[in-house]
Design an enzyme around this catalytic site. Structure first.
Site, PDB file in Angstrom:
ATOM      1  CB  SER A 124      -1.003  -0.078   1.152  1.00 55.95           C
ATOM      2  OG  SER A 124      -2.121   0.724   0.890  1.00 55.95           O
ATOM      3  CG  ASP A 183      -7.347  -3.156  -2.126  1.00 49.38           C
ATOM      4  OD1 ASP A 183      -7.902  -2.398  -1.310  1.00 49.38           O
ATOM      5  OD2 ASP A 183      -6.117  -3.347  -2.158  1.00 49.38           O
ATOM      6  CG  HIS A 224      -5.746  -2.839   1.584  1.00 50.62           C
ATOM      7  ND1 HIS A 224      -5.381  -2.302   0.364  1.00 50.62           N
ATOM      8  CD2 HIS A 224      -4.966  -2.217   2.507  1.00 50.62           C
ATOM      9  CE1 HIS A 224      -4.434  -1.399   0.542  1.00 50.62           C
ATOM     10  NE2 HIS A 224      -4.160  -1.331   1.836  1.00 50.62           N
TER      11      HIS A 224
END
Length: 155
Positions: free
Chosen positions: A34, A105, A132
């Protein structure tokens, strides 16, 4: 090493500290998730050629402002994605590049992970139901990362 704001990444002493932590480029793989992905890319953009890692694996990575940031007024986060990362240099300097995303996600839309994959000319691995890639999404292991590491060692 803790990086709490995007200006730290653009600081030469931070680049030097990161290079010391990264170590020998021939034996180093960087795996990020991320916002860690854009952070790593920003560091790599400025890292000297002889200190580049062997491989990178980006999980739920992105290089542009997330819709979620705008939705919640997190405008400071946009400093991480502007100006854009110079991907061409990274593409030329790092031999093995991979991007992993999930089709469901809710934080980083799949197409936002696809773009860095395209910019880096990196294989794109889309997982059908990993959210995620968090424990709350039921993801506690990601065997694909190990497979990719093994694959890059064979080449």
């Amino acid at each position: 090493m803790t990086i709490s704001n995007p200006q730290q990444i653009k600081n030469n002493s931070t680049i030097h500290k990161a290079a010391l932590k990264i170590g020998s480029s021939a034996n180093t793989w960087l795996i990020a998730h991320s916002p860690g992905c854009v952070t790593i890319l920003l560091l790599l953009e400025r890292l000297p050629e002889d200190e580049m890692p062997h491989s990178i694996i980006l999980v739920s990575g992105f290089t542009e402002s997330l819709p979620l940031w705008r939705q919640y007024g997190l405008t400071r986060m946009e400093e991480f994605t502007f100006p854009p990362v110079e991907m061409e240099r990274i593409k030329k300097m790092i031999k093995h590049r991979y991007v992993i995303a999930s089709l469901n996600d809710m934080i980083v839309p799949t197409e936002m992970s696809l773009r860095p994959s395209q910019q880096l000319n990196a294989p794109f691995y889309a997982r059908p139901d990993s959210g995620h890639f968090l424990g709350d999404d039921g993801v506690t292991e990601l065997p694909l990362v190990l497979e990719l590491l093994k694959k890059s060692l064979q080449k």
